[in-house]
Enzyme design. Sequence first.
Site, short mmCIF file in Angstrom:
data_model
loop_
_atom_site.label_atom_id
_atom_site.label_comp_id
_atom_site.label_asym_id
_atom_site.label_seq_id
_atom_site.Cartn_x
_atom_site.Cartn_y
_atom_site.Cartn_z
N LYS A 1 0.85 -1.19 0.00
CA LYS A 1 0.00 0.00 0.00
C LYS A 1 0.89 1.23 0.00
O LYS A 1 1.50 1.59 0.99
CB LYS A 1 -0.91 0.04 1.23
CG LYS A 1 -2.06 1.02 1.01
CD LYS A 1 -2.46 1.83 2.23
CE LYS A 1 -1.54 2.97 2.55
NZ LYS A 1 -1.59 4.12 1.62
N GLU B 1 10.42 1.12 9.92
CA GLU B 1 11.40 2.18 9.62
C GLU B 1 10.68 3.50 9.85
O GLU B 1 9.84 3.89 9.04
CB GLU B 1 11.87 2.08 8.16
CG GLU B 1 12.62 0.79 7.83
CD GLU B 1 14.01 0.74 8.41
OE1 GLU B 1 14.51 1.78 8.91
OE2 GLU B 1 14.62 -0.34 8.38
N GLU C 1 10.97 16.60 13.53
CA GLU C 1 11.48 16.25 12.21
C GLU C 1 11.06 17.38 11.27
O GLU C 1 9.87 17.58 11.04
CB GLU C 1 10.86 14.92 11.79
CG GLU C 1 11.68 14.19 10.78
CD GLU C 1 11.09 12.81 10.44
OE1 GLU C 1 9.93 12.53 10.75
OE2 GLU C 1 11.83 12.04 9.83
P1 NAP Z 1 2.98 8.57 7.24
O1 NAP Z 1 1.98 9.63 7.29
O2 NAP Z 1 3.31 7.83 8.46
O3 NAP Z 1 2.50 7.58 6.10
C1 NAP Z 1 3.25 6.46 5.71
C2 NAP Z 1 2.32 5.43 5.09
O4 NAP Z 1 1.40 4.97 6.08
C3 NAP Z 1 1.49 5.96 3.94
O5 NAP Z 1 1.31 4.93 3.00
C4 NAP Z 1 0.17 6.28 4.62
O6 NAP Z 1 -0.93 6.25 3.76
C5 NAP Z 1 0.07 5.14 5.61
N1 NAP Z 1 -0.78 5.41 6.75
C6 NAP Z 1 -1.09 6.59 7.32
N2 NAP Z 1 -1.91 6.40 8.37
C7 NAP Z 1 -2.13 5.07 8.45
C8 NAP Z 1 -2.90 4.25 9.33
N3 NAP Z 1 -3.59 4.75 10.33
N4 NAP Z 1 -2.90 2.93 9.11
C9 NAP Z 1 -2.20 2.40 8.10
N5 NAP Z 1 -1.46 3.10 7.25
C10 NAP Z 1 -1.41 4.44 7.42
O7 NAP Z 1 4.36 9.10 6.71
P2 NAP Z 1 4.60 10.03 5.45
O8 NAP Z 1 4.08 11.37 5.81
O9 NAP Z 1 4.11 9.40 4.22
O10 NAP Z 1 6.19 9.99 5.34
C11 NAP Z 1 7.04 10.77 6.12
C12 NAP Z 1 7.58 10.00 7.31
O11 NAP Z 1 8.20 8.79 6.90
C13 NAP Z 1 8.63 10.75 8.06
O12 NAP Z 1 8.42 10.68 9.44
C14 NAP Z 1 9.91 10.02 7.70
O13 NAP Z 1 10.94 10.14 8.64
C15 NAP Z 1 9.44 8.63 7.57
N6 NAP Z 1 10.38 7.85 6.77
C16 NAP Z 1 11.17 6.93 7.39
C17 NAP Z 1 12.09 6.20 6.67
C18 NAP Z 1 12.96 5.18 7.35
O14 NAP Z 1 13.49 4.35 6.66
N7 NAP Z 1 13.13 5.21 8.64
C19 NAP Z 1 12.19 6.38 5.29
C20 NAP Z 1 11.37 7.33 4.67
C21 NAP Z 1 10.46 8.05 5.44
P3 NAP Z 1 -1.62 7.63 3.29
O15 NAP Z 1 -0.64 8.30 2.42
O16 NAP Z 1 -2.82 7.16 2.54
O17 NAP Z 1 -1.94 8.42 4.51
#
Ligand code: NAP
Length: 477
Positions: A172, A248, A379
């Site tokens: 997803k 991650e 962040e």
């Molecule tokens: P996010 O809001 O946590 O979303 C990540 C994924 O989770 C998206 O596919 C999102 O779908 C989904 N999601 C959101 N709420 C959910 C829920 N309640 N249940 C299941 N899935 C859910 O993160 P983001 O804003 O896309 O990305 C930025 C974050 O990713 C930052 O904090 C960054 O540090 C982190 N990141 C970490 C790494 C690592 O390797 N440690 C690498 C890259 C990014 P939707 O888009 O449909 O909401």
Amino acid sequence: MKTDLFVDGKWREASDGSRIDVLDPATGASITSVASATVEDGLAAVEAAYNALPGWAATAPRQRADLLLAVFEMMRDRADELARLIVLENGKALPDALGEVAYAAEFFRWYAEEAVRVAGSVQTAPGGANQIMVLRQPIGVSVLVTPWNFPAAMATRKIGPALAAGCSVVLKPASETPLTALAIAALFEEAGAPPGLVNVLPSKRSGAVVGAMLDDPRVRKLSFTGSTEVGRTLLAAAANSVLSCSMELGGNAPFLVFDDADLDAAIEGAMVAKMRNGGQACTAANRFYAQAGIAPEFSRRLAEAMSSLKMGPGAGEGIQLGPLVNAEAVAKVDELVTGTIAAGAHALVGGRKPDGPGFFYPATVLADVPSTAPVLAEEIFGPVAPVVTFSGEEEAIRLANATEHGLVSYVYTSDLARGLRVSEALESGMVGLNRGLVSEPAAPFGGVKQSGIGREGGHEGLLEYTESKYIAVSWAR
Ligand code: NAP
Ligand code: MG
């Protein structure tokens, strides 16, 4: 351009016909829409993956490797096309997008190479009564959830090891960037992957759809990349079925520059660590700590380098800094910068949100940031570099470790003993020592503390998709 769900080897609409608008961050205008999966679609994908599992798990490792290699080659051959798709939906500058495609494809090559090297073990029990035989078996159907900041690499970093280990997957992708993931699904289709092996379904109902999949007993693994906040929610959701979780999560990387550092190298590394993807990386240097003797010059030269970046629509000629992903991201960065300036810092460059269209924010350096400023605890996820001055090594380590995150840290010093001593003391899963880039498919990528659980990349990344099967066997009497 693929815009439907990819389930069981077929392209289809969502069961209720709903769709998600995909925006171009450089203009804010709609590019297209993609199907938005329902719970029913999610469970259909789980079913397809479950049906594909036994056949794939029994496939010879060399054959699994061949599929990954075929898709690796397609990605390499079509790098420009894929990179332009990433620019379109994510906004990042084309050189960043080309870098991402190369990085993303390498996960398939690396895991093609690893697929044939999954070793178990045999040893004699200490008492001599039996042999301890350990097999590595595929863990099973794996649900993969990825963020928007690296729409290709975060997907391949999960699909590669899962397939190499013999697992089938349901991916997803983030709602902001579903097109790249669907393009990767199309490559698997073209390469002749069995139906159901790789399923990709965007959904704006991520909580409900992912939740239902995690509750399905046919699913055995969750691999998530995204924010710490959503990660916590998913860990709790996964507890119902006691799922294996690889997480991650967010970072808050410190970047330490000691007085004895090679300043040219430190500036070059700082620009990579801060500005890859316009600062929208979990590995982005979030807090710069410069030692008192070098701090003013470091800040000045960093500001100089930042001010030379050309900002504009990602695919534009010579553009190095594209827009942020959406309007909320710009608002959040703007609020953090305004608050930091109010707390006593001053902007050496940037610091002001431009007028539209598009979701742009300029490269910004904030000097004289008090070590208690709220920006240091968040962040930033944007092109903003706060610089704090420190006096000694112990203080630097204490400041660097004063966070719940622990993904990556960066250290610049010409003293090798200090570099290794400080690296050892830093509470993070990865350290860039005189280096601003750590991401590498052959290395174990991941965090400690609230930055995550488990590792992606390297051999460890494959083991996350296996279970040990211990067979106690007596063959000598
Ligand atoms: P996010 O809001 O946590 O979303 C990540 C994924 O989770 C998206 O596919 C999102 O779908 C989904 N999601 C959101 N709420 C959910 C829920 N309640 N249940 C299941 N899935 C859910 O993160 P983001 O804003 O896309 O990305 C930025 C974050 O990713 C930052 O904090 C960054 O540090 C982190 N990141 C970490 C790494 C690592 O390797 N440690 C690498 C890259 C990014 P939707 O888009 O449909 O909401
Ligand atoms: Mg989000």
